[in-house]
Design a protein around this motif. Structure first.
Motif, PDB file in Angstrom:
ATOM      1  N   ILE A 525       0.850  -1.192   0.000  1.00  0.00           N
ATOM      2  CA  ILE A 525       0.000   0.000   0.000  1.00  0.00           C
ATOM      3  C   ILE A 525       0.884   1.239   0.000  1.00  0.00           C
ATOM      4  CG2 ILE A 525      -1.716   1.317   1.265  1.00  0.00           C
ATOM      5  CD1 ILE A 525      -2.764  -1.300   2.416  1.00  0.00           C
ATOM      6  N   ALA A 556      -9.241   2.304   6.173  1.00  0.00           N
ATOM      7  CA  ALA A 556      -8.665   2.587   4.858  1.00  0.00           C
ATOM      8  C   ALA A 556      -7.863   1.383   4.358  1.00  0.00           C
ATOM      9  CB  ALA A 556      -7.776   3.824   4.932  1.00  0.00           C
ATOM     10  N   ARG A 557      -7.114   0.738   5.264  1.00  0.00           N
ATOM     11  CA  ARG A 557      -6.335  -0.455   4.883  1.00  0.00           C
ATOM     12  C   ARG A 557      -7.243  -1.561   4.370  1.00  0.00           C
ATOM     13  NH1 ARG A 557      -4.640  -3.268  10.017  1.00  0.00           N
ATOM     14  NH2 ARG A 557      -6.862  -3.806   9.825  1.00  0.00           N
ATOM     15  N   VAL A 560      -8.777  -0.879   0.721  1.00  0.00           N
ATOM     16  CA  VAL A 560      -7.941  -0.977  -0.490  1.00  0.00           C
ATOM     17  C   VAL A 560      -7.350  -2.367  -0.665  1.00  0.00           C
ATOM     18  CG1 VAL A 560      -7.365   1.470  -0.393  1.00  0.00           C
ATOM     19  CG2 VAL A 560      -5.847  -0.184   0.733  1.00  0.00           C
ATOM     20  N   GLU A 567      -3.742   2.911  -2.357  1.00  0.00           N
ATOM     21  CA  GLU A 567      -3.130   4.119  -1.843  1.00  0.00           C
ATOM     22  C   GLU A 567      -3.918   4.618  -0.640  1.00  0.00           C
ATOM     23  OE1 GLU A 567      -2.736   7.175  -4.729  1.00  0.00           O
ATOM     24  OE2 GLU A 567      -1.701   5.935  -6.206  1.00  0.00           O
ATOM     25  N   ILE A 568      -3.176   5.134   0.359  1.00  0.00           N
ATOM     26  CA  ILE A 568      -3.781   5.762   1.537  1.00  0.00           C
ATOM     27  C   ILE A 568      -3.056   7.070   1.783  1.00  0.00           C
ATOM     28  CG2 ILE A 568      -4.210   5.602   4.009  1.00  0.00           C
ATOM     29  CD1 ILE A 568      -4.393   2.590   3.720  1.00  0.00           C
ATOM     30  N   ASP A 600      -8.565   7.115   0.853  1.00  0.00           N
ATOM     31  CA  ASP A 600      -8.116   5.890   0.181  1.00  0.00           C
ATOM     32  C   ASP A 600      -8.755   5.823  -1.192  1.00  0.00           C
ATOM     33  OD1 ASP A 600     -10.644   4.171   0.133  1.00  0.00           O
ATOM     34  OD2 ASP A 600     -10.514   4.617   2.282  1.00  0.00           O
ATOM     35  N   GLY A 654     -13.367   5.602  -4.001  1.00  0.00           N
ATOM     36  CA  GLY A 654     -12.646   5.737  -2.745  1.00  0.00           C
ATOM     37  C   GLY A 654     -13.419   6.540  -1.729  1.00  0.00           C
TER      38      GLY A 654
END
Length: 735
Positions: A525, A556-557, A560, A567-568, A600, A654
């Motif tokens: 990530i 957010a983790r 994605v 991407e964060i 994200d 997102g």
């Protein structure tokens, strides 16, 4: 013929001429005049047919070149001869002013009668000065010039008499027309609501309408010769006469508005005055016409107020026909929808249809109005720019005097902001209700966990010689601590967990939290950070703030995890409320905020699910991958810090989570760290107060295990009594 016969013929001719002379002018009416003269002529001269032809203008029948039949004996249908035809016998006689003889069997005779002429005889045509032609038909074929000329003089006298008769007839006709005209205009004047008058050069009345005389309490005849001083107060009469003099001196027409008192009430009078002129154009007085315009003025003022009210109304107002074609829109409509009046007028109201309502919705609205009823309801409209707005619309039919619907009025109020506030209120009420429920459950659950962990603590000390049992006890203890952590999150959402606030540099704190949590985020990530260069001081509970950051990064983790290029982004900056923020949080103005954003490029959240993401135990993750308390804790923690949390998400694109915490107005003071450690007791007395017997029992056992003497009290009253009895022994009170 012998001499005696000749003399007798002469005497007979003289007598005939004398008799004809006596018959001339015996009647003023033209036809009667002709009849009296020609009857004698026809009888004495053996003339079976006679006719008088005159110019049309002499009969007020217009003008032209054709002669018109005035009199005929016997009567006939052919009644016109054209004098422009120079070959016509009538034209020849009128031109030469001499008698003309025409044989009955000639072509010219056919031009005279226009129908089958007699086979024998003679037509004798006499000029009637400038009037026309006298047509005679005799059965004799041997008329002498002398006999024709003998009649010429008496025919000339008849022509002069006929001229007078025709002039008299025209005068009578003109007088009748004048009388009818006067009567017509008199009727018109008397039936009009306006008052009319005529004054001479000295402002004395010459004539007036009956309604004006009635107003003055007199008659039109009695008003003649009097002036305004006879009927009005001096100051009004003098003003009227000044107007008269000015108009006569200038020779112009004027419109005058003036207020007079009539029957004790002020009335607005509109007067039109003009100079009266004679046939030479000389001014001889004043013509006047006036009427009461008080009600019209009130109506105009009322209409002006109505128009101004509609134009300045905050609600959109639409006037449309029965097919919903817009006839008028006010400025509020333009502001609300973005359509100008020029664009909207002539179009149908369906240009505002949003597609959010079924066709039956609009059909029911239209049918309600067509039945003469008022339709009321809420709807979503589409504006010119494609945006949508909630409106409250009233549609009412407008009826004419006969009760027929002539148009409809639409009044629509923009309730978009009201709807947003209503949704916020409902969300707030829902969260408050859930908070109350969760807080109550968490409190009871926390009490049970406290009892369990206390007992486990005691049990561990008793089973230290049994490793396998000790392992199981530690596993249960870990589950209790994990459950206790969930309880803390539940209490944070319910805003019932105790806060330990202090001044914190949020920029530095978020940096440190990110460093610690960075290892829990997979290396595939891409992480981006943007931290404010300056310190952002806030007053808060570091544990809850840390939990906010960790929960948002974890969410957010997870979002994605299925992305090929995940991407964060973590950002923190200073924020001053703008219009969009204040629209969402009207009470949040007047201060600055620390703005924490976690974004994200994950799967995003649908609009339907967005409404529930802050609900406790609601999760969009798979079973076993989330408790549904993370965002609930974030929501509760932000609220407890006087802050806000907003979410912006688009499914497939997102999500961005925005946290706003109030900034301190002063710098953070650095303080030395203080550390707490558990100290074993040496027989000191502790007063333990708790209304839960299980917690008191557990607490007492733990404290006694640490070497303290414990006194118990189940409530505040007993605690006070017990403290009073052992105040010299008690070293600590735990509540």
């Amino acid at each position: 013929m012998n001499k005696t016969s000749a003399n007798a013929a002469i005497i007979n001719d003289v007598l005939v001429l004398y008799e004809l002379s006596l018959a001339i002018g015996t009647a003023l009416e033209p036809q009667k005049n002709c009849e009296g003269f020609l009857n004698i002529l026809q009888a004495r001269k053996n003339i079976p047919q006679a006719a008088v032809w005159v110019r049309p203008e002499l009969l007020s029948a217009g003008s032209g070149s054709e002669l018109t039949l005035l009199y005929a004996n016997p009567r006939r249908s052919f009644n016109a001869h054209d004098l422009q035809d120079v070959m016509h016998p009538f034209a020849r006689v009128a031109g030469s002013q001499r008698p003309l003889l025409i044989e009955a069997d000639s072509i010219e005779a056919g031009m005279i009668r226009g129908e089958r002429s007699p086979a024998v005889g003679t037509f004798i045509l006499y000029p009637l000065a400038q009037l026309g032609v006298l047509e005679l038909y005799s059965t004799s074929t041997s008329l002498s010039a002398r006999s024709v000329n003998q009649l010429k003089s008496v025919v000339d006298k008849f022509a002069a008499s006929l001229t007078g008769s025709l002039s008299h007839a025209r005068l009578q006709q003109a007088e009748a027309l004048l009388k009818r005209s006067e009567q017509k205009y008199r009727t018109l004047v008397e039936n009009l609501p306006q008052r009319f008058f005529i004054k001479d050069i000295n402002s004395h009345y010459i004539s007036c309408s009956k309604n004006y005389a009635d107003d003055l309490g007199t008659t039109p005849e009695a008003l003649v010769g009097r002036n305004d001083h006879d009927f009005f107060p001096a100051y009004i009469a003098e003003a009227f006469q000044r107007d008269d003099k000015r108009i006569m001196s200038r020779g112009t027409t004027e419109d005058i508005d003036e207020i007079i008192v009539f029957d004790g009430e002020e009335r607005l009078i509109h007067t039109v005055k003009a100079p009266a002129r004679d046939e030479k154009g000389q001014i001889t007085g004043v013509l006047g016409m006036f009427w009461d315009v008080t009600e019209q003025k009130k109506a105009r003022e009322q209409m002006a107020r109505l128009v101004a009210s509609v134009e300045h109304a905050q609600d959109a107002i639409i006037i449309s026909d029965l097919d919903s074609r817009m006839l008028y829109v006010n400025p509020a409509f333009e502001s609300m929808t973005g359509f100008s009046a020029a664009e909207a007028v002539g179009l149908y109201t369906k240009i505002m249809r949003s597609g959010r309502h079924p066709r039956s919705f609009y059909v029911e609205m239209l049918e309600t109005v067509r039945q003469g009823n008022v339709w009321r309801g809420e709807m979503i409209i589409k504006c010119k720019d494609g945006s949508f707005r909630y409106v409250e619309r009233n549609v009412a039919p407008v009826l004419d005097e006969s009760g027929n619907i002539i148009c409809q009025v639409n009044i629509q109020r923009d309730i978009t902001e009201h709807k947003k506030m209503e949704e916020q209120l409902l969300q707030s009420q829902k969260m408050e209700s859930l908070g109350t429920l969760v807080g109550g459950v968490a409190h009871e659950f926390n009490n049970a966990l406290a009892g369990m962990t206390g007992r486990l603590f005691l049990l561990k000390s008793k089973t230290s010689a049994l490793p396998s049992a000790l392992y199981d006890i530690e596993m249960v203890e870990q589950l209790c601590f994990r459950s206790a952590d969930m309880v803390r999150q539940m209490l944070a959402f319910a805003r019932k967990s105790p806060l330990q606030k202090k001044d914190v540099d949020l920029t530095a704190f978020v940096k440190e939290t990110f460093k610690l949590h960075r290892l829990s985020i997979p290396e595939n990530i891409d992480l981006h950070t943007a931290f404010a260069a300056q310190s952002l001081p806030v007053h808060g509970d570091v544990t809850q703030i840390q939990q906010i950051v960790i929960n948002l990064l974890n969410n957010a983790r997870d979002a994605v995890s299925e992305k090929q290029h995940p991407e964060i982004t973590l950002e923190i900056s200073a924020f001053t409320p703008d219009a969009a923020f204040l629209e969402a949080h009207p009470e949040g103005g007047g201060r600055s905020y620390a703005h924490l954003t976690v974004s994200d490029n994950g799967c995003g959240i649908s609009e339907k699910k967005l409404q529930h993401i802050f609900d406790p135990f609601y999760t969009t993750k798979e079973v076993g991958k989330g408790t549904g308390l993370g965002l609930s804790m974030v929501y509760g923690a932000c609220a407890m810090h006087g802050g806000y949390v907003d979410v912006v998400s688009s499914q497939g694109t997102g999500t961005s989570m925005h946290v706003y915490l109030p900034l301190l107005e002063t710098e953070i003071r650095k303080a030395s760290a203080a550390f707490m450690r558990a100290v074993a007791g040496q027989g000191e007395t502790v007063l333990l107060v708790d209304d839960e017997e299980m917690l008191r029992s557990k607490g007492k056992a733990v404290l006694e295990a640490l070497g303290y003497v414990v006194l118990e009290a189940p409530d505040g009253l007993q605690a006070v009594e017990m403290f009073a009895a052992h105040q010299h022994d008690i070293r600590l009170v735990l509540m």
